[in-house]
Design a protein around this motif. Structure first.
Motif, mmCIF file in Angstrom:
data_model
loop_
_atom_site.group_PDB
_atom_site.id
_atom_site.type_symbol
_atom_site.label_atom_id
_atom_site.label_comp_id
_atom_site.label_asym_id
_atom_site.label_seq_id
_atom_site.Cartn_x
_atom_site.Cartn_y
_atom_site.Cartn_z
ATOM 1 N N ASP A 82 0.735 -1.154 0.020
ATOM 2 C CA ASP A 82 -0.115 -0.159 -0.135
ATOM 3 C C ASP A 82 0.666 1.284 0.101
ATOM 4 O O ASP A 82 0.293 2.287 -0.310
ATOM 5 N N SER A 83 2.129 1.059 0.383
ATOM 6 C CA SER A 83 3.030 2.484 0.411
ATOM 7 C C SER A 83 4.399 2.061 0.343
ATOM 8 O O SER A 83 4.721 1.038 0.362
ATOM 9 N N ILE A 84 5.077 3.168 -0.207
ATOM 10 C CA ILE A 84 6.604 2.988 -0.332
ATOM 11 C C ILE A 84 7.423 2.642 1.191
ATOM 12 O O ILE A 84 8.363 1.811 1.026
ATOM 13 N N MET A 85 6.718 2.861 2.061
ATOM 14 C CA MET A 85 7.134 2.688 3.324
ATOM 15 C C MET A 85 7.189 1.111 3.613
ATOM 16 O O MET A 85 7.964 0.565 3.984
ATOM 17 N N GLN A 86 5.935 0.413 3.154
ATOM 18 C CA GLN A 86 5.786 -0.887 3.546
ATOM 19 C C GLN A 86 6.579 -1.879 2.544
ATOM 20 O O GLN A 86 7.181 -2.924 3.023
ATOM 21 N N ASN A 139 2.375 6.748 10.185
ATOM 22 C CA ASN A 139 2.424 7.548 8.894
ATOM 23 C C ASN A 139 3.635 7.202 7.908
ATOM 24 O O ASN A 139 4.716 7.019 8.483
ATOM 25 N N ASP A 140 3.384 7.513 6.675
ATOM 26 C CA ASP A 140 4.384 6.994 5.922
ATOM 27 C C ASP A 140 5.315 8.353 5.675
ATOM 28 O O ASP A 140 5.286 8.909 4.823
ATOM 29 N N ALA A 143 7.667 8.843 2.976
ATOM 30 C CA ALA A 143 7.328 9.452 1.497
ATOM 31 C C ALA A 143 7.957 11.029 1.315
ATOM 32 O O ALA A 143 8.038 11.366 0.308
ATOM 33 N N ASP A 144 8.084 11.562 2.362
ATOM 34 C CA ASP A 144 8.573 12.984 2.538
ATOM 35 C C ASP A 144 9.881 13.126 1.786
ATOM 36 O O ASP A 144 10.082 14.202 1.382
ATOM 37 N N LYS A 147 9.845 13.819 -2.070
ATOM 38 C CA LYS A 147 8.730 14.600 -2.889
ATOM 39 C C LYS A 147 9.629 15.713 -3.798
ATOM 40 O O LYS A 147 8.966 16.216 -4.946
#
Length: 711
Positions: A82-86, A139-140, A143-144, A147
């Motif tokens: 679901d996210s780049i973090m995962q 929270n991901d 992702a910051d 950017k």
């Protein structure tokens, strides 16, 4: 069932305890933005140990159980990740034992060792994990970081770096908690006092009297450095001439930065092992009792100091594993290959690069084909891990353009802004004398009271050495370090005593070997090699000018030929090839001719599509070899190491590191030749030279066919 992570005799560690401990340690290891992500990595990494099969195995059943991929599966949503973090966490968890895997593609089958393949494999029931471990995905925050990225390639490079960093936080935490369970009384880590060490260095520098023009010029340059290091920046360049005292100056500047900004450690990165040992000796003599110096390279013997007991030796060795020390001296190979590795054994130290001052000595010696990944690494470590880099050289390339292109957003400050004092270090006149035979070079060198001759190859150096008469010494990397250090000591003593002598060497003498000759002969090569060799000529300015002769003996190949051609052309265009403008022009031409090579050798070159779930971590790690040719150490038996070799036969494997000071490293093809000739034997993973005729006390390891004797 009571779920356990480890078992030793009657002692058991609960799985919940291990997961919580690793999660906390991972969080502690990570920088602020990644702390919550690192915590979840630790909490999930051994989720697969909640299977019935694993619990049977840990209690003694002779079965093989794969558990690392389970925690990665927990992070897969209904629609995949679901996210780049995962995804970052999945790479780390799935590879926390075997190394970060290649991402692969969505078409990969379950029998493949890629991340996609691992996640497709069937899992046993591990539902108890969710009953015992309660967590929420943070929270991901990662992702910051992405950017501001300008291209998919930039996203991939940064993602790969942050994944390796997170992997380091996790694997070191996992190792330390496991180690603590099995050995609760074990000692690890070292501590020191930067402020006291700074006082010691200042006291040392204050003891130098500026009673010559060169010493006065050193003071002027060094004061600039100490003033400008106070400016806030990610990266600093320290461009000072040979003989201007860069080593002590850089150590003081690094200590100033560490004290003023509260850094955790200083890491000194050096290309040559011989320079490392000399630099470490300087540091230990000045502040070793208030700031211990940890050396991490192939030749260091942790037990060579007789005052160290066994526990201290083991503690030093353990500290090397993850660089848990305040002052570290290491090699380019250790530093950069660790940053681009995929295995925990090499990467555990990566997280300890954060909050550091990192000094890169002789930065111009970075391999051209790895300039891009090296500049990226330096940029990422400073920008994202709150570290500071000092890039130092007497022949500084224009790396600023590469930093701007590959590590955008990093600030760069020049520590030397006024070069007016550089003229005091112009102590040599350069003469290009063209092609010369060995006899001619030896004849010309004999005219001086003492002289240094530097050849490009070991074979060339050997030929010139044989042509020389009188008192002479030979230096080569094919001499064991213990032997080479003794020879350098003899040379230094003879020079001080005014002995007439000639030293013939390969390029190892060019940097960090503090010797002063009246004349230097240097075989044509890169301009940096020429100027570094010249740094051994009239070093203290005791003569108005020394002479440096550039000669040629044979046609070169590859990069060496390209560099020599550029140097030859600059002789025709510049009256002084050591001037700043000439050095800049040399690197401009070199980088222009090498632009295609510089653009390659990145992880994105190995990718079919710029997708974070397809990054070839393992493939790129296997290809990233800072030294092109594999070197193998061969121990040279002598009276000093006889007992070490004998003990090795009876299983004392700790002697392996001690024997490195008594070994010569050869290329793999040379090793194969020696092995086929039957002059190498293997004892517990250590290769020993079994025929003493292959090692000469003056020349080192003998490999040429006309010098070999078989009995």
């Amino acid at each position: 069932m009571k779920y356990i992570a480890h078992k030793f005799d009657d002692n058991e560690q609960l799985l919940t305890e291990h997961l919580t401990n690793v999660a906390e340690l991972s969080r502690e290891n990570a920088v602020y933005k990644l702390k919550d992500i690192a915590y979840i990595c630790g909490l999930l990494h051994d989720a697969g140990k909640y299977t019935e099969l694993f619990q049977k195995r840990i209690r003694g059943a002779d079965i093989r159980v794969e558990h690392a991929r389970y925690g990665a599966r927990v992070l897969s949503g209904k629609n995949g990740v679901d996210s780049i973090m995962q995804l970052m966490m999945q790479y780390c968890i799935a590879g926390h034992h075997s190394g970060i895997p290649d991402g692969g593609t969505r078409l990969d089958s379950e029998d493949m060792s890629t991340l996609h393949g691992l996640l497709k494999r069937k899992t046993e029931d591990f539902s108890e994990f969710k009953r015992e471990i309660i967590y929420e995905l943070p929270n991901d925050a990662a992702a910051d970081y992405f950017k501001q990225m300008k291209s998919p390639e930039e996203v991939i490079e940064l993602f790969a770096f942050l994944t390796r960093y997170l992997y380091s936080c996790l694997t070191d935490a996992d190792f330390l908690d496991t180690e603590h369970f099995y050995s609760p009384d074990i000692e690890r880590g070292m501590s020191g006092d930067f402020a006291k060490a700074l006082d010691r260095v200042c006291e040392k520098l204050d003891g130098f009297k500026p009673d010559t023009d060169i010493k006065k010029a050193r003071n002027v340059l060094q004061e600039q450095v100490y003033k400008n290091i106070a400016q806030k920046s990610d990266i600093y360049t320290l461009d000072m001439p040979t003989g201007s005292g860069k080593t002590l100056c850089s150590i003081k500047a690094a200590l100033q930065k560490a004290v003023s900004e509260g850094k955790k450690r200083i890491i000194y990165v050096i290309p040559y092992v011989s320079i490392i040992e000399q630099t470490a000796e300087i540091c230990e003599d000045i502040f070793g009792d208030v700031l211990p110096v940890l050396q991490h390279h192939s030749n260091y013997d942790f037990a060579k100091d007789e005052s160290d007991d066994e526990s201290t030796e083991k503690k030093l060795r353990r500290t090397c594993e993850n660089w848990g020390a305040p002052f570290i001296i290491t090699t380019n190979v250790q530093f950069f290959e660790s940053l681009y590795n995929c295995k925990s054994s090499r990467m555990r130290k990566l997280h300890n690069l954060a909050d550091s001052v990192i000094v890169f000595d002789e930065i111009h010696m970075l391999p051209i084909k790895y300039i891009q990944p090296c500049m990226r690494a330096i940029g990422y470590v400073t920008k994202y891990l709150n570290s500071t880099a000092i890039m130092m050289s007497a022949t500084m390339p224009d790396y600023k353009s590469f930093i701007t292109e590959y590590a955008g957003g990093c600030n760069v400050v020049d520590l030397i802004t006024d070069r007016g004092s550089f003229s005091a270090f112009k102590k040599c006149k350069y003469h290009y004398i063209g092609f010369c035979g060995a006899e001619k070079i030896a004849f010309e060198a004999a005219k001086y009271g003492n002289a240094l001759i530097v050849a490009n190859s070991r074979r060339g150096a050997r030929k010139i050495y044989e042509a020389c008469g009188g008192k002479k010494y030979y230096l080569s990397t094919y001499m064991m370090p213990e032997h080479r250090s003794k020879v350098i000591g003899k040379i230094r003593t003879d020079l001080v005593n005014g002995e007439k002598l000639i030293v013939v060497s390969t390029s190892l003498i060019e940097a960090g070997v503090d010797l002063d000759f009246k004349c230097v002969f240097r075989e044509n090569a890169g301009l940096d090699n020429i100027i570094q060799s010249a740094g051994r000529c009239n070093r203290e300015g005791l003569m108005p000018f020394g002479d440096v002769y550039i000669f040629e003996t044979e046609n070169l190949k590859g990069d060496m030929q390209m560099k020599a051609n550029i140097t030859r052309s600059l002789f025709e265009e510049y009256g002084d090839i050591s001037c700043g403008e000439c050095i800049k022009e040399y690197y401009r031409r070199l980088f222009k001719l090498s632009d295609k090579s510089i653009e390659k050798n990145t992880i994105t070159e190995y990718m079919v599509s710029m997708r974070p779930d397809s990054i070839p971590f393992r493939t790129y790690s296997d290809s990233f070899k800072f030294i092109d040719n594999t070197m193998i150490a061969v121990v040279i038996p002598n009276k000093e190491n006889k007992n070490l070799i004998d003990e090795l036969q009876y299983g004392k494997l700790s002697n392996k590191r001690k024997l490195q000071r008594h070994s010569a490293s050869v290329y793999f093809y040379e090793f194969e030749s020696l092995f086929k000739q039957g002059v190498i034997k293997e004892i517990n993973g250590v290769y020993i030279l079994s025929n003493s005729n292959y090692y000469d006390e003056k020349l080192g390891l003998m490999l040429e066919n006309d010098k070999l004797y078989i009995f």
